[in-house]
Design an enzyme around this catalytic site. Structure first.
Site, mmCIF file in Angstrom:
data_model
loop_
_atom_site.group_PDB
_atom_site.id
_atom_site.type_symbol
_atom_site.label_atom_id
_atom_site.label_comp_id
_atom_site.label_asym_id
_atom_site.label_seq_id
_atom_site.Cartn_x
_atom_site.Cartn_y
_atom_site.Cartn_z
ATOM 1 N N ARG A 297 0.828 -1.216 0.000
ATOM 2 C CA ARG A 297 0.000 0.000 0.000
ATOM 3 C C ARG A 297 0.858 1.260 0.000
ATOM 4 O O ARG A 297 0.524 2.231 -0.687
ATOM 5 C CB ARG A 297 -0.970 -0.022 1.195
ATOM 6 C CG ARG A 297 -2.051 -1.036 0.963
ATOM 7 C CD ARG A 297 -3.113 -1.110 2.006
ATOM 8 N NE ARG A 297 -4.195 -1.940 1.483
ATOM 9 C CZ ARG A 297 -5.246 -2.356 2.171
ATOM 10 N NH1 ARG A 297 -5.373 -2.024 3.439
ATOM 11 N NH2 ARG A 297 -6.175 -3.088 1.602
ATOM 12 N N TYR A 438 -6.959 0.487 -6.901
ATOM 13 C CA TYR A 438 -6.437 -0.839 -6.534
ATOM 14 C C TYR A 438 -5.662 -0.827 -5.227
ATOM 15 O O TYR A 438 -5.464 0.200 -4.617
ATOM 16 C CB TYR A 438 -5.679 -1.505 -7.681
ATOM 17 C CG TYR A 438 -4.492 -0.803 -8.323
ATOM 18 C CD1 TYR A 438 -3.705 0.121 -7.665
ATOM 19 C CD2 TYR A 438 -4.153 -1.136 -9.637
ATOM 20 C CE1 TYR A 438 -2.606 0.700 -8.287
ATOM 21 C CE2 TYR A 438 -3.048 -0.560 -10.266
ATOM 22 C CZ TYR A 438 -2.285 0.355 -9.580
ATOM 23 O OH TYR A 438 -1.206 0.919 -10.173
ATOM 24 N N GLU A 439 -5.299 -2.032 -4.814
ATOM 25 C CA GLU A 439 -4.647 -2.257 -3.506
ATOM 26 C C GLU A 439 -5.541 -1.751 -2.358
ATOM 27 O O GLU A 439 -5.068 -1.178 -1.386
ATOM 28 C CB GLU A 439 -3.274 -1.569 -3.488
ATOM 29 C CG GLU A 439 -2.279 -2.104 -2.475
ATOM 30 C CD GLU A 439 -2.122 -3.606 -2.498
ATOM 31 O OE1 GLU A 439 -1.837 -4.162 -3.570
ATOM 32 O OE2 GLU A 439 -2.294 -4.218 -1.430
ATOM 33 N N GLY A 440 -6.850 -1.987 -2.508
ATOM 34 C CA GLY A 440 -7.834 -1.498 -1.539
ATOM 35 C C GLY A 440 -8.230 -0.095 -1.929
ATOM 36 O O GLY A 440 -7.391 0.820 -1.898
ATOM 37 N N GLN A 445 -9.570 2.250 2.403
ATOM 38 C CA GLN A 445 -8.464 2.771 3.241
ATOM 39 C C GLN A 445 -9.004 3.630 4.378
ATOM 40 O O GLN A 445 -8.548 3.553 5.515
ATOM 41 C CB GLN A 445 -7.483 3.625 2.416
ATOM 42 C CG GLN A 445 -6.833 2.951 1.232
ATOM 43 C CD GLN A 445 -6.029 1.729 1.598
ATOM 44 O OE1 GLN A 445 -5.342 1.724 2.618
ATOM 45 N NE2 GLN A 445 -6.134 0.698 0.801
#
Ligand SMILES: Cc1cc2nc3c(=O)[nH]c(=O)nc-3n(C[C@H](O)[C@H](O)[C@H](O)COP(=O)(O)OP(=O)(O)OC[C@H]3O[C@@H](n4cnc5c(N)ncnc54)[C@H](O)[C@@H]3O)c2cc1C
Length: 593
Positions: A297, A438-440, A445
């Site tokens: 992240r 992406y990546e959450g 977040q």
């Protein structure tokens, strides 16, 4: 448009703001010294500017293409990747015992920024490979480590991370890919993964997929997910490549941006089932993934910083060349570069300070990770890990939002030419847009920040972080430095808003969780603006104490951020605690679901 890595800015932020130089002085990295760090930054800057940046345009216009099962890469990218591997850039932050160089994680994130400024579609590839390396290092058996790590660490092979399925994106509970024990220690994997970055490509001989799947008797939800290593080609005991595994790219997605990064639909087990090996414990896959989530992240946050820097440089160059309008000094018949107009200067300054603030947050988070891994003091390690965990959703979400904003402002600086593809400003905007997703997603977040990070350690971690911010504000105030203007007052208001909102949210988590969830995204922004502003001020203070040549510029940067952008924190504080009042009644506007 060329890219010049801002090595001096990067080094200043790493050392004077995030504090990497102090860790080096304390000997946390054995014999590493400041000169070596500078040499690495200089050489990476050269590589990014001269070798990678020229591939950015073809990456966008040609994109990666799937032809007869093979992914053809855009012109120049495979060659640039080979040079990148030969130069040893893949192994920078991997521990020495696993064949890496054991350099600080924060330094590797500075390099990540540069790779992503140069070519974001390229920069994504090492991020995923390194996430896979971290997972194997932390959870892989000695056999898996021995067989796969050396070539992943060197970059000779790349990795992919495979979570997403058509029905399982942010919510992995409904993940369907199956793994069945084959009786010989391996598993047969069947299923479909979507949106898989570098799931297939032709740059390396092998690709090592890290795939989440479910055992036949797995419990429901995220507690029933396991992690598997599935190589594209099986690897014989002597290290040579064996049979092609049953893992194929069915198609590549057509995307808004990062065209040079192949995003694949991956099919497992169309024939006999893909052969894979368990990484970590059965049903412990999510835990294994979480291990590398912080690093990944922060890495995506660096993409936001990187693309913002590139967009800023491009806009600045254009604004210096493009002539429109005049000024009092140039006279009625004169014509000046648009960079001379106060409104354009304001846009350029906004772009610059937002990028610097996001960089400061992301590097500070990375240095906290380094302390968490390398401090000899257990209590310091624990506190640093908690701080890194707290800041990670900000480093990811704030930086990637800034990436989009700055790229958008970059288009605005170009006027109509920004909307025309040939300048390249539009590419930065299109490329930047994926990073908040992406990546959450950035919404996820914000929820992570409010529901997990804020209450962790009974709220102590956030209190300690805010106390650190306040110390800087006090020092700025006490300096009585005229160049700092009203910066301290703006920061005082920001930190107070952050503190009050944190306390309100902590209360709401017990009293009305939906109210906390409705305020989560404004809170993330409030946190980012406040932390970013204060970190810039910390840099300005350090520069003024050292009386360096850039002290004046750093004071102006920090002052511009505090006095023109941090005012938003008051409105955000209100939004945090009042969003629910209207969100709760949204159906009246949106219709009943
Ligand atoms: C170019 C690209 C590359 C990618 N690379 C990879 C990869 O390499 N590996 C991989 O596994 N995946 C990858 N992904 C997938 C990516 O991680 C997901 O798209 C992302 O996590 C969001 O999931 P989703 O698309 O299903 O959106 P959804 O989960 O459907 O979300 C849609 C919206 O709803 C919101 N939302 C969802 N759940 C909640 C909730 N509980 N509360 C509040 N809001 C919520 C989200 O914030 C978002 O705004 C990639 C995606 C793209 C587009």
């Amino acid at each position: 448009m060329t890219y010049r890595a801002p090595v001096a800015d990067i080094a200043f932020t790493l050392n004077r703001i995030a504090g990497l130089s102090k860790l080096i002085e304390r000997g946390l990295f054995e014999d590493l010294d400041a000169d070596t760090v500078n040499a690495v930054l200089e050489e990476a800057g050269r590589f990014a500017s001269e070798e990678l940046a020229p591939t950015n345009r073809a990456s966008d216009t040609q994109g990666a293409r799937l032809v007869n099962g093979e992914v053809l890469m855009p012109e120049g990218v495979t060659e640039a990747y080979r040079k990148w591997v030969e130069a040893g850039w893949g192994s920078v932050a991997i521990p020495k015992e696993h064949g890496g160089q054991g350099l600080p994680f924060a330094l590797s994130m500075a390099l990540t920024e540069m790779w992503n400024s140069a070519n974001m579609a390229f920069g994504l590839n090492p991020l995923l490979t390194q996430a896979g390396v971290h997972a194997i290092v932390a959870h892989g058996s000695p056999e898996l480590q021995q067989k796969y790590l050396p070539k992943l660490v060197s970059g000779e092979w790349t990795g992919s991370m495979q979570l997403t399925e058509p029905h399982a994106g942010s919510d992995l509970r409904f993940l369907k890919t199956r793994a069945v024990p084959a009786g010989d220690g391996s598993y047969r994997i069947t299923g479909t993964k979507i949106f898989i970055t570098y799931g297939e490509h032709s740059m390396t001989d092998n690709i090592i997929h890290m795939v989440l799947a479910r055992l036949p008797d797995a419990p429901y939800g995220t507690k029933g997910i396991s992690l598997y290593l599935i190589p594209k080609f099986l690897v014989n005991d002597d290290g040579s490549l064996g049979a092609r595994n049953d893992a194929y790219a069915a198609k590549l997605e057509h995307k808004l941006g990062i065209h040079g990064s192949p995003t694949a639909v991956m099919n497992y087990g169309d024939n006999s089932g893909a052969v894979g090996w368990l990484v970590g414990e059965p049903n412990g896959g999510l835990h294994a993934m979480l291990t590398m989530m912080i690093e990944a992240r922060i890495g995506v946050g660096m993409q936001g910083v990187g693309i913002a820097e590139r967009a800023f440089q491009q806009a600045l160059q254009y604004a210096r060349e493009r002539k429109q309008g005049t000024t009092d000094a140039a006279g009625a018949h004169g014509s000046v570069a648009i960079a001379q107009h106060p409104d354009v200067k304001r846009m350029l300054l906004n772009m610059k300070v937002k990028t610097s603030a996001a960089r400061a947050i992301a590097y500070t988070t990375s240095v906290a990770m380094d302390i968490a891994h390398h401090s000899p003091d257990a209590a310091e390690r624990k506190a640093a890990l908690a701080e890194a965990a707290l800041l990670t959703p900000i480093a990811k979400a704030f930086s990637t939002d800034i990436g989009v904003e700055v790229a958008s402002e970059g288009i605005q600086v170009h006027g109509g030419m920004g909307f025309i593809e040939e300048t390249g400003a539009a590419q930065h905007y299109r490329d930047a847009r994926i990073a908040p997703i992406y990546e959450g997603t950035n919404g996820i977040q914000a929820i992570d920040l409010v529901t997990r990070k804020l209450p962790s350690n009974g709220g102590e971690t956030v209190q300690a972080f805010i106390a650190g911010l306040k110390e800087t504000v006090c020092a700025v105030k006490a300096s009585n430095e005229p160049a700092f203007g009203a910066m301290a007052e703006a920061m005082e208001a920001g930190t107070a808003a952050l503190e009050e909102s944190s306390q309100w949210l902590l209360r709401m988590l017990n009293e009305n969780k939906n109210a906390a969830l409705a305020g989560a995204t404004p809170f993330g922004r409030l946190f980012g603006l406040t932390a970013g502003g204060v970190l810039l001020a910390k840099g300005a203070l350090a520069a003024s104490r050292e009386d360096g040549p850039d002290a004046g510029a750093r004071a102006i940067e920090a002052r511009h951020f505090a006095e023109t952008l941090m005012g938003e924190t008051a409105g955000l504080k209100h939004a945090v605690s009042h969003a629910y009042e209207t969100v709760n009644q949204a159906d009246a506007v949106l219709g009943t679901l």
